[in-house]
Design an enzyme around this catalytic site. Structure first.
Site, PDB file in Angstrom:
ATOM      1  N   CYS A  24      12.297  32.669  27.180  1.00  0.00           N
ATOM      2  CA  CYS A  24      12.563  33.157  25.405  1.00  0.00           C
ATOM      3  C   CYS A  24      14.036  33.418  25.428  1.00  0.00           C
ATOM      4  O   CYS A  24      14.448  34.056  25.848  1.00  0.00           O
ATOM      5  CB  CYS A  24      12.128  33.984  25.050  1.00  0.00           C
ATOM      6  SG  CYS A  24      12.230  35.057  22.993  1.00  0.00           S
ATOM      7  N   LYS A  27      10.830   3.074   2.776  1.00  0.00           N
ATOM      8  CA  LYS A  27      10.756   4.166   2.558  1.00  0.00           C
ATOM      9  C   LYS A  27      11.595   4.506   1.630  1.00  0.00           C
ATOM     10  O   LYS A  27      13.101   4.035   1.631  1.00  0.00           O
ATOM     11  CB  LYS A  27      11.600   5.109   3.747  1.00  0.00           C
ATOM     12  CG  LYS A  27      10.801   4.983   5.110  1.00  0.00           C
ATOM     13  CD  LYS A  27       9.703   6.312   5.772  1.00  0.00           C
ATOM     14  CE  LYS A  27      10.933   6.472   6.458  1.00  0.00           C
ATOM     15  NZ  LYS A  27      10.126   7.944   7.279  1.00  0.00           N
ATOM     16  N   GLU A  76       1.156  -1.517  -0.398  1.00  0.00           N
ATOM     17  CA  GLU A  76       0.229  -0.171  -0.023  1.00  0.00           C
ATOM     18  C   GLU A  76       0.969   1.358   0.152  1.00  0.00           C
ATOM     19  O   GLU A  76       1.781   0.952   0.488  1.00  0.00           O
ATOM     20  CB  GLU A  76      -0.887   0.131   1.763  1.00  0.00           C
ATOM     21  CG  GLU A  76      -1.650  -0.578   1.192  1.00  0.00           C
ATOM     22  CD  GLU A  76      -2.305  -0.766   3.155  1.00  0.00           C
ATOM     23  OE1 GLU A  76      -2.174  -0.182   3.886  1.00  0.00           O
ATOM     24  OE2 GLU A  76      -3.106  -1.654   3.202  1.00  0.00           O
ATOM     25  N   ASP A 109       1.798  10.014   4.410  1.00  0.00           N
ATOM     26  CA  ASP A 109       2.369  10.718   5.541  1.00  0.00           C
ATOM     27  C   ASP A 109       1.996  11.627   6.208  1.00  0.00           C
ATOM     28  O   ASP A 109       1.201  12.660   5.575  1.00  0.00           O
ATOM     29  CB  ASP A 109       3.790  11.940   4.271  1.00  0.00           C
ATOM     30  CG  ASP A 109       5.082  11.667   5.643  1.00  0.00           C
ATOM     31  OD1 ASP A 109       5.290  11.577   7.051  1.00  0.00           O
ATOM     32  OD2 ASP A 109       5.567  13.419   5.193  1.00  0.00           O
ATOM     33  N   TYR A 124      -6.667   1.749   6.785  1.00  0.00           N
ATOM     34  CA  TYR A 124      -6.087   0.985   6.384  1.00  0.00           C
ATOM     35  C   TYR A 124      -5.779  -0.460   7.048  1.00  0.00           C
ATOM     36  O   TYR A 124      -4.877  -1.276   6.739  1.00  0.00           O
ATOM     37  CB  TYR A 124      -4.549   1.276   5.282  1.00  0.00           C
ATOM     38  CG  TYR A 124      -3.475   2.028   6.983  1.00  0.00           C
ATOM     39  CD1 TYR A 124      -3.167   1.255   7.816  1.00  0.00           C
ATOM     40  CD2 TYR A 124      -3.412   3.407   6.125  1.00  0.00           C
ATOM     41  CE1 TYR A 124      -2.581   1.997   8.637  1.00  0.00           C
ATOM     42  CE2 TYR A 124      -2.193   3.813   7.533  1.00  0.00           C
ATOM     43  CZ  TYR A 124      -2.091   3.940   8.301  1.00  0.00           C
ATOM     44  OH  TYR A 124      -1.501   4.280   8.848  1.00  0.00           O
ATOM     45  N   CYS A 143      10.354  42.160  23.013  1.00  0.00           N
ATOM     46  CA  CYS A 143      11.013  41.226  22.723  1.00  0.00           C
ATOM     47  C   CYS A 143      12.262  41.938  21.405  1.00  0.00           C
ATOM     48  O   CYS A 143      11.019  41.318  20.195  1.00  0.00           O
ATOM     49  CB  CYS A 143      10.594  39.723  22.407  1.00  0.00           C
ATOM     50  SG  CYS A 143      11.868  38.743  21.898  1.00  0.00           S
ATOM     51  N   CYS A 156      14.812  37.230  24.683  1.00  0.00           N
ATOM     52  CA  CYS A 156      14.979  38.294  25.533  1.00  0.00           C
ATOM     53  C   CYS A 156      14.523  38.067  26.477  1.00  0.00           C
ATOM     54  O   CYS A 156      14.474  38.342  27.867  1.00  0.00           O
ATOM     55  CB  CYS A 156      13.232  38.945  25.817  1.00  0.00           C
ATOM     56  SG  CYS A 156      11.718  38.330  25.697  1.00  0.00           S
ATOM     57  N   CYS A 211       6.549  33.254  22.965  1.00  0.00           N
ATOM     58  CA  CYS A 211       7.569  34.177  23.868  1.00  0.00           C
ATOM     59  C   CYS A 211       6.134  35.401  23.879  1.00  0.00           C
ATOM     60  O   CYS A 211       5.423  35.602  21.978  1.00  0.00           O
ATOM     61  CB  CYS A 211       8.664  34.590  23.406  1.00  0.00           C
ATOM     62  SG  CYS A 211       9.258  36.413  24.148  1.00  0.00           S
ATOM     63  N   LYS A 215       2.149   4.465   1.358  1.00  0.00           N
ATOM     64  CA  LYS A 215       2.355   5.079   3.033  1.00  0.00           C
ATOM     65  C   LYS A 215       2.259   6.109   3.057  1.00  0.00           C
ATOM     66  O   LYS A 215       2.876   7.358   2.474  1.00  0.00           O
ATOM     67  CB  LYS A 215       4.395   4.637   3.449  1.00  0.00           C
ATOM     68  CG  LYS A 215       4.343   4.839   4.384  1.00  0.00           C
ATOM     69  CD  LYS A 215       5.526   4.262   4.814  1.00  0.00           C
ATOM     70  CE  LYS A 215       6.547   5.455   6.457  1.00  0.00           C
ATOM     71  NZ  LYS A 215       5.336   6.124   6.946  1.00  0.00           N
TER      72      LYS A 215
HETATM   73  S1  IVH Z   1       0.161  -0.294   8.842  1.00  0.00           S
HETATM   74  C1  IVH Z   1       0.526  -1.834  12.485  1.00  0.00           C
HETATM   75  N1  IVH Z   1      -0.409   1.291   6.870  1.00  0.00           N
HETATM   76  O1  IVH Z   1       3.026   4.838   8.879  1.00  0.00           O
HETATM   77  C2  IVH Z   1       0.227  -1.325  11.566  1.00  0.00           C
HETATM   78  N2  IVH Z   1       0.917   2.323   8.181  1.00  0.00           N
HETATM   79  O2  IVH Z   1       5.791   5.068   9.713  1.00  0.00           O
HETATM   80  C3  IVH Z   1       0.346   0.180  11.527  1.00  0.00           C
HETATM   81  N3  IVH Z   1       1.127   4.777   8.010  1.00  0.00           N
HETATM   82  O3  IVH Z   1       2.801   5.032  12.030  1.00  0.00           O
HETATM   83  C4  IVH Z   1       0.456   1.392  10.040  1.00  0.00           C
HETATM   84  N4  IVH Z   1       0.459   4.733   5.202  1.00  0.00           N
HETATM   85  O4  IVH Z   1       1.195   6.057  10.817  1.00  0.00           O
HETATM   86  C5  IVH Z   1       0.128   1.641   7.928  1.00  0.00           C
HETATM   87  N5  IVH Z   1      -1.021   2.302   4.563  1.00  0.00           N
HETATM   88  C6  IVH Z   1      -0.059   2.819   5.453  1.00  0.00           C
HETATM   89  C7  IVH Z   1       0.366   3.560   6.154  1.00  0.00           C
HETATM   90  C8  IVH Z   1       0.852   3.091   7.232  1.00  0.00           C
HETATM   91  C9  IVH Z   1       0.936   5.656   5.916  1.00  0.00           C
HETATM   92  C10 IVH Z   1       1.929   5.530   9.234  1.00  0.00           C
HETATM   93  C11 IVH Z   1       1.189   4.947  10.077  1.00  0.00           C
HETATM   94  C12 IVH Z   1       2.485   4.248  10.327  1.00  0.00           C
HETATM   95  C13 IVH Z   1       3.319   4.582  10.037  1.00  0.00           C
HETATM   96  C14 IVH Z   1       5.038   4.382  10.128  1.00  0.00           C
END
Ligand code: IVH
Length: 675
Positions: free
Chosen positions: A409, A315, A114, A118, A227, A432, A412, A427, A116
């Site tokens: 701060c 990644k 899937e 952000d 997901y 400041c 200041c 601050c 990932k």
């Molecule tokens: S599965 C126990 N699937 O990336 C498994 N995570 O770097 C839980 N994330 O903690 C995560 N897309 O916040 C899963 N398709 C995806 C994701 C995903 C983004 C995030 C999620 C995870 C983090 C890890």
């Protein structure tokens, strides 16, 4: 309609609205126009208003909640909310696969890949098909209850679709994110309102979910993708593919694309394809997630402290470098926000030398567990500012030090406070020097007081030599004082003094903008000028009254109210007045073409259709003014029920008296407060 008919109609409207929400926000296949949708929505809202006994919390009209919270409640996750281990190379991913092979000998298994996304991890808990809680991950065991905020996200259904009975408990997990276009628009708006922009969409999403006021969250362009699952009761899935299919059938938003892979080679192909199509996604994707498809093996595989062994993240390398974090310094922005900055051993990244990178805020440092002395990874974020994205934990020696944000701060020395969005520290000392310098830059900028020649280098010197402590001091400067400043010849010293003097005549709205009132950008300042002829008039306006003005929401109104309540700010205005700064609207600049331009009204008694504030706003919207006392110059006194002595005075002076109906006729087309 009879009562049962009304109830039925309400039910039908709710189902229809939910369905169209889904078609629009989840399936991306709207069937009706926005107008038709609005019609349904208004009909429902109207019925619910007339028959409050039929109101339910899961009505689509109830997405945006009432009063802001003072703090989030904690939620214990019934099933821990885990994260993922990262891999960066084919070799690391192969190692993951080999481990699974060893742990599942003689078993056939497959993977799902899937995108990932952000964003920010969240859990949504549905009990019998109704959304009951939404929470953040927190430390994995306990998170924040952000239900009110999550309910504002239109792609999150408040009730699940289900042909049969919905499961007793369905906890779904996913990511809240912001699309790139929405992020850019939000930042543009923030910058023009004089607020600090967010560094990237992830930060913007995280910052938005931490707001205590769901009404503000509702305006943030957030979306979700789901997901995974947490606690389940009355439902089970054999494979991850089935899980995704099932979530989709419940009306939940699942990944746009995913790949089912029978072998590791197919996983690599999928990751290649994902990488290729990555730019076509409207939001940021920082890699792929590889999940074992057969859920029956999950329990057997177990988990490490923070991640399950049945999934891993891959990644994508972006322009990335590793270097040493020498120290963390803290910068103070114009609004006083404290930003931690990584001071790095110089390293080249995508062709340029980097020695500093943003760390965003204390939460981010904690989330990534960044310590001073660490070997850190630096990346060019989607934007131009480089960012510390993570730590090479393997390189730790034990000598690294945990960083704490300062309580004072760094510029200041005044105590700092938590900003309203609960992420940044601020601050609050307007004197400041760090804030003052940025404030003066803003004050002198072209869009504000437009003081030619007063740039950053000069401002730094003026502040450092204590010649200027607030903008009003600029107007007291003498040529011989500035002639001593570095890089300023005698002639240009005089030019500077002249430029400062010339700015005394700037339009009123520019002064309002230059003051740097939070939330008041150039456009809002112009709106204010149209409604208020002078700073005195504006200072008297209550937040209620300000809110009646079109384009000014409750937050802006509140911010203006707060600004003028401060004794320090009032004193500054006094000094600006003494310095001869224009604090009035030019006579011809009243609400353009306003029918009531030049006319002053006095309000007395209770009106039936308006509050006092609404009536005042309506008059001002048409260019008129409102005064508290009757004089010969008063155009008319608007008298409601139980009028006071103002009515007698009007009679005595022969001033025109209007009843509410006459007033309404006069102000029908006023845009604010009359709809
Ligand atoms: S599965 C126990 N699937 O990336 C498994 N995570 O770097 C839980 N994330 O903690 C995560 N897309 O916040 C899963 N398709 C995806 C994701 C995903 C983004 C995030 C999620 C995870 C983090 C890890």
């Amino acid at each position: 309609m009879s009562t049962p008919q009304i109830q039925e109609r309400i039910g039908k409207l709710r189902a229809a609205i939910e369905r169209h929400n889904h078609l629009y926000y989840v399936a991306n296949q709207p069937e009706i126009s926005d107008r038709e949708y609005d019609r349904l929505y208004h009909e429902l809202a109207e019925l619910e208003k007339q028959y409050p006994q039929f109101m339910t919390p899961d009505s689509p009209t109830q997405r945006v909640g009432g009063a802001p919270l003072t703090a989030f409640k904690s939620v214990r996750h019934r099933a821990p909310m885990m994260s993922l281990d990262n891999t960066y190379s084919p070799a690391e991913l192969t190692a993951f696969h080999d481990r699974l092979r060893r742990q599942l000998p003689h078993q056939a298994f497959s993977y799902i890949v899937e995108p990932k996304v952000d964003g920010v991890a969240v859990t949504l808990r549905y009990e019998r098909g109704r959304l009951v809680t939404g929470s953040t991950r927190g430390d994995g065991a306990t998170g924040d209850d952000i239900t009110a905020n999550l309910r504002t996200i239109r792609s999150i259904p408040l009730t699940l679709f289900s042909a049969n009975r919905p499961p007793a408990v369905l906890e779904v997990r996913g990511e809240v994110y912001m699309r790139r276009d929405g992020f850019a628009a939000l930042n543009r708006a923030r910058e023009s309102a004089g607020e600090e922009p967010f560094a990237n969409p992830r930060n913007a999403a995280a910052g938005s979910l931490k707001l205590l006021d769901a009404r503000i969250v509702a305006r943030r362009p957030l979306d979700v993708v789901l997901y995974g699952v947490g606690e389940l009761e009355g439902i089970a899935f054999e494979t991850h593919a089935q899980l995704l299919e099932s979530l989709k059938e419940f009306g939940l938003k699942t990944p746009l694309r995913f790949w089912q892979c029978a072998a590791l080679a197919e996983v690599f192909q999928a990751l290649e394809e994902l990488k290729r199509i990555r730019p076509t996604f409207p939001f940021e994707i920082d890699g792929g997630v590889i999940k074992l498809n057969e859920r029956s093996f999950y329990a057997q595989l177990g988990a490490t402290a923070k991640s399950p062994r049945w999934a891993v993240a891959f990644k994508y390398e972006s322009a990335r470098a590793e270097t040493t974090l020498k120290s963390i310094t803290v910068q103070v922005g114009r609004t006083g926000a404290l930003t931690p900055v990584a001071e790095l051993e110089s390293v080249t990244l995508a062709g340029s030398t980097i020695s500093r990178a943003t760390l965003h805020n204390a939460d981010e440092i904690k989330r990534k567990d960044i310590r001073v002395g660490d070997r850190v990874y630096v990346e060019k974020a989607g934007e131009v500012i480089p960012e510390v994205v993570g730590v090479n934990i393997a390189a730790r020696t034990g000598k690294e030090r945990v960083f704490h944000m300062p309580e004072k701060c760094p510029v200041c020395g005044e105590q700092v406070a938590q900003a309203e969005d609960a992420v940044a520290l601020r601050c609050e000392n307007l004197q400041c020097p760090a804030q003052l310098k940025r404030w003066l830059q803003h004050f002198a900028a072209r869009g504000a007081m437009d003081i030619e020649g007063l740039g950053e280098a000069l401002i730094d010197q003026l502040v450092d030599q204590r010649l200027v402590r607030d903008p009003s001091d600029l107007y007291q400067l003498r040529p011989e004082q500035v002639a001593d400043l570095e890089r300023l010849a005698e002639k240009s010293a005089q030019n500077l003094i002249d430029a400062i003097a010339a700015s005394r005549r700037r339009e009123f709205w520019r002064v309002l903008f230059a003051l740097g009132i939070r939330q008041v950008g150039a456009k809002k300042a112009q709106t204010l000028e149209q409604h208020y002829a002078s700073i005195e008039a504006l200072m008297k306006a209550t937040p209620d009254e300000l809110q009646q003005i079109r384009d000014l929401g409750p937050i802006v109104a509140q911010s203006i109210g707060d600004y003028f309540r401060s004794a320090r700010n009032r004193a500054l205005i006094g000094r600006l007045r003494q310095a001869g700064i224009n604090l009035k609207r030019a006579p011809g600049a009243a609400a353009k073409g306003g029918r009531l331009a030049g006319k002053t009204f006095v309000l007395t008694g209770a009106l039936e259709h308006f509050t006092r504030e609404q009536a005042g706003a309506a008059i001002r919207a048409l260019g008129g003014e409102v005064s508290a006392s009757v004089s010969k110059k008063t155009f008319a006194v608007v008298a409601g029920a139980d009028p006071g002595s103002k009515l007698d005075k009007a009679r005595k002076l022969g001033v025109k008296i209007m009843n509410e109906a006459e007033f309404m006729k006069l102000s029908v087309s006023a845009p604010a407060g009359l709809s």
